[in-house]
Design a protein around this motif. Structure first.
Motif, PDB file in Angstrom:
ATOM      1  N   GLU A   1       0.942  -1.291   0.050  1.00 54.00           N
ATOM      2  CA  GLU A   1       0.196  -0.022  -0.043  1.00 54.00           C
ATOM      3  C   GLU A   1       0.832   1.360  -0.086  1.00 54.00           C
ATOM      4  N   ILE A   2       1.899   1.246   0.684  1.00 50.68           N
ATOM      5  CA  ILE A   2       2.841   2.315   0.718  1.00 50.68           C
ATOM      6  C   ILE A   2       3.466   2.601  -0.612  1.00 50.68           C
ATOM      7  N   ALA A   3       3.903   1.389  -1.384  1.00 55.71           N
ATOM      8  CA  ALA A   3       4.406   1.441  -2.646  1.00 55.71           C
ATOM      9  C   ALA A   3       3.461   2.146  -3.892  1.00 55.71           C
ATOM     10  N   ALA A   4       2.194   1.814  -3.317  1.00 58.98           N
ATOM     11  CA  ALA A   4       1.336   2.006  -4.238  1.00 58.98           C
ATOM     12  C   ALA A   4       1.165   3.781  -4.232  1.00 58.98           C
ATOM     13  N   GLN A   5       1.222   4.343  -3.063  1.00 61.63           N
ATOM     14  CA  GLN A   5       0.807   5.804  -2.608  1.00 61.63           C
ATOM     15  C   GLN A   5       2.314   6.179  -3.481  1.00 61.63           C
ATOM     16  N   VAL A   6       3.355   5.705  -3.102  1.00 59.74           N
ATOM     17  CA  VAL A   6       4.624   6.470  -3.810  1.00 59.74           C
ATOM     18  C   VAL A   6       4.714   6.527  -5.253  1.00 59.74           C
ATOM     19  N   LEU A   7       4.202   5.466  -5.984  1.00 63.92           N
ATOM     20  CA  LEU A   7       4.121   5.450  -7.219  1.00 63.92           C
ATOM     21  C   LEU A   7       3.248   6.470  -7.912  1.00 63.92           C
ATOM     22  N   ALA A   8       2.063   6.422  -7.037  1.00 62.27           N
ATOM     23  CA  ALA A   8       1.019   7.421  -7.577  1.00 62.27           C
ATOM     24  C   ALA A   8       1.360   8.784  -7.391  1.00 62.27           C
ATOM     25  N   VAL A   9       2.092   9.216  -6.390  1.00 61.90           N
ATOM     26  CA  VAL A   9       2.534  10.422  -6.398  1.00 61.90           C
ATOM     27  C   VAL A   9       3.907  10.883  -7.231  1.00 61.90           C
ATOM     28  N   GLY A  10       4.807  10.030  -7.137  1.00 60.73           N
ATOM     29  CA  GLY A  10       5.932   9.816  -7.877  1.00 60.73           C
ATOM     30  C   GLY A  10       7.066   9.886  -6.907  1.00 60.73           C
ATOM     31  N   PRO A  11       8.017   8.894  -6.907  1.00 58.68           N
ATOM     32  CA  PRO A  11       9.164   8.805  -6.038  1.00 58.68           C
ATOM     33  C   PRO A  11       9.925   9.870  -6.078  1.00 58.68           C
ATOM     34  N   GLU A  12       9.954  10.707  -7.054  1.00 57.46           N
ATOM     35  CA  GLU A  12      10.773  11.882  -6.976  1.00 57.46           C
ATOM     36  C   GLU A  12      10.287  12.712  -6.091  1.00 57.46           C
ATOM     37  N   HIS A  13       9.185  12.709  -5.583  1.00 58.14           N
ATOM     38  CA  HIS A  13       8.631  13.595  -4.704  1.00 58.14           C
ATOM     39  C   HIS A  13       8.569  13.077  -3.305  1.00 58.14           C
ATOM     40  N   CYS A  14       9.165  11.925  -2.978  1.00 52.33           N
ATOM     41  CA  CYS A  14       9.011  11.286  -1.694  1.00 52.33           C
ATOM     42  C   CYS A  14      10.174  11.087  -1.127  1.00 52.33           C
ATOM     43  N   THR A  15      10.104  11.005   0.320  1.00 55.88           N
ATOM     44  CA  THR A  15      11.229  10.416   1.047  1.00 55.88           C
ATOM     45  C   THR A  15      10.746   9.123   1.984  1.00 55.88           C
ATOM     46  N   LEU A  16      11.603   8.374   2.318  1.00 56.53           N
ATOM     47  CA  LEU A  16      11.315   7.152   3.099  1.00 56.53           C
ATOM     48  C   LEU A  16      12.140   7.464   4.301  1.00 56.53           C
ATOM     49  N   SER A  17      11.222   6.843   5.530  1.00 56.62           N
ATOM     50  CA  SER A  17      12.043   7.132   6.744  1.00 56.62           C
ATOM     51  C   SER A  17      11.292   5.905   7.697  1.00 56.62           C
ATOM     52  N   THR A  18      11.834   5.690   8.851  1.00 59.97           N
ATOM     53  CA  THR A  18      11.124   4.674   9.749  1.00 59.97           C
ATOM     54  C   THR A  18      10.376   5.224  10.771  1.00 59.97           C
ATOM     55  N   ASP A  19      10.577   6.474  11.254  1.00 64.75           N
ATOM     56  CA  ASP A  19       9.810   6.805  12.671  1.00 64.75           C
ATOM     57  C   ASP A  19       9.922   5.744  13.782  1.00 64.75           C
ATOM     58  N   LEU A  20      10.879   4.924  13.711  1.00 68.44           N
ATOM     59  CA  LEU A  20      11.132   3.777  14.668  1.00 68.44           C
ATOM     60  C   LEU A  20      12.005   4.344  15.966  1.00 68.44           C
ATOM     61  N   GLY A  21      11.903   3.467  16.884  1.00 71.39           N
ATOM     62  CA  GLY A  21      12.327   3.847  18.197  1.00 71.39           C
ATOM     63  C   GLY A  21      11.545   3.217  19.264  1.00 71.39           C
ATOM     64  N   GLN A  22      10.308   2.632  18.875  1.00 71.80           N
ATOM     65  CA  GLN A  22       9.406   2.178  19.859  1.00 71.80           C
ATOM     66  C   GLN A  22       9.950   0.852  20.577  1.00 71.80           C
ATOM     67  N   VAL A  23       9.835   0.614  21.633  1.00 70.36           N
ATOM     68  CA  VAL A  23      10.538  -0.606  22.361  1.00 70.36           C
ATOM     69  C   VAL A  23      10.073  -2.014  21.550  1.00 70.36           C
ATOM     70  N   LEU A  24       8.737  -1.925  21.068  1.00 71.01           N
ATOM     71  CA  LEU A  24       8.297  -3.268  20.475  1.00 71.01           C
ATOM     72  C   LEU A  24       8.316  -3.299  19.087  1.00 71.01           C
ATOM     73  N   ASN A  25       8.984  -2.425  18.452  1.00 70.04           N
ATOM     74  CA  ASN A  25       9.277  -2.577  17.050  1.00 70.04           C
ATOM     75  C   ASN A  25      10.870  -2.790  17.018  1.00 70.04           C
ATOM     76  N   PRO A  26      11.194  -3.122  15.621  1.00 71.05           N
ATOM     77  CA  PRO A  26      12.747  -3.363  15.735  1.00 71.05           C
ATOM     78  C   PRO A  26      13.491  -2.179  15.412  1.00 71.05           C
ATOM     79  N   PRO A  27      14.760  -2.318  15.624  1.00 66.42           N
ATOM     80  CA  PRO A  27      15.863  -1.107  15.528  1.00 66.42           C
ATOM     81  C   PRO A  27      15.607  -0.405  14.432  1.00 66.42           C
ATOM     82  N   PRO A  28      15.780   0.744  14.522  1.00 59.90           N
ATOM     83  CA  PRO A  28      15.614   1.880  13.159  1.00 59.90           C
ATOM     84  C   PRO A  28      16.335   1.232  11.979  1.00 59.90           C
TER      85      PRO A  28
END
Length: 289
Positions: A227-254
């Protein structure tokens, strides 16, 4: 190309580390050491309650081979829409100024100040911070903050504001002279940033951020990487960045989450060149480095 080589020089522009008002997966120093073990050598440290400009500077001095950058988030602990706090943190070298997140009027309206995932200081009886006055215009404090961001050539990030506020502040920021604008984790569903609105914001010169955290079980309605890939391709990867927003204890390390995110997007049809645009070129532009 192996994923480790593809991630050479990548930026993660949204990472949470300890110390914090809540427990985090890694300390800032542990995260820096994790970066040293991988090819992802650049990141923006974020804290909902204080500036990370000082933390980033200390880590850069300790680990000169890393590119670590600081930010400030305009929640209640720094005085909300506080131009003086913004000027201070920009003088310290912060690269991003985030509009309110857990303190935003939208966040409070949807979740209240006692939202269990956000154990942060909150004034009694506060209704949340809006960027707009009663006439629907940008508040003077927000205008002054945009002027400061433009003067320091930093990046404005939208935080957790409503779609209406995002449009108003991005339009005003561009008119004021802000050259770098990031739409914070646009695929986080409660923000209400439809594909059409993302395209409108792109036409105003903004870059759309997509964060891996929305795909994790800690998100109440997790999205798939497809679903994220679909949004990226709909808007255009040239207009996007990717990040994690991680750091939560129950999620994997960033670093682990960033690698998983990149691999998943490749599997969903995002090309290597498109991925590099989103994790290297566009983040470098937003940081001005």
């Amino acid at each position: 190309m192996p994923i480790t080589e593809l991630l050479e020089g990548a930026f993660d522009l949204h990472v949470h580390t300890a110390p914090d008002c809540q427990e985090r997966k890694q300390s800032a120093d542990e995260y820096a050491q994790d970066l040293l073990r991988h090819r992802i050598k650049r990141a923006l440290l974020k804290d909902h309650t204080t500036t990370t400009a000082d933390r980033a500077q200390i880590l850069r001095e300790r680990y000169p081979q890393l590119g670590l950058f600081g930010a400030v988030v305009l929640n209640y602990p720094v005085g909300g829409l506080n131009p003086v706090a913004v000027e201070a943190t920009l003088r310290m070298g912060a690269k991003f100024v985030f509009m309110p997140t857990y303190s935003s009027a939208l966040n409070v309206r949807l979740f209240g100040f006692a939202h269990p995932g956000l154990p942060y200081p909150f004034p009694r009886h506060a209704e949340g911070i809006s960027l707009l006055d009663q006439t629907g215009h940008l508040r003077w404090e927000a205008v002054e903050i945009c002027e400061l961001i433009a003067g320091f050539d930093a990046c404005l990030a939208t935080g957790h504001v409503s779609p209406e506020e995002a449009l108003v502040v991005v339009k005003a920021a561009r008119e004021i002279g802000v050259r770098r604008v990031s739409i914070t984790h646009a695929s986080l569903q409660f923000l209400g940033l439809s594909i059409d609105l993302q395209r409108d914001l792109v036409r105003l010169g903004a870059i759309i951020e997509h964060s891996f955290v929305v795909c994790t079980a800690l998100n109440s309605h997790p999205l798939s990487i497809a679903e994220i890939a679909a949004q990226v391709l709909a808007v255009g990867p040239e207009h996007c960045t990717l990040s994690t927003d991680l750091g939560q204890v129950l999620n994997p390390p960033p670093v682990e989450g960033f690698t998983t995110f990149a691999e998943g997007l490749i599997q969903e049809g995002v090309s290597m060149n498109q991925l590099r645009r989103m994790i290297v070129e566009n983040p470098r532009m937003l940081l001005g480095v």
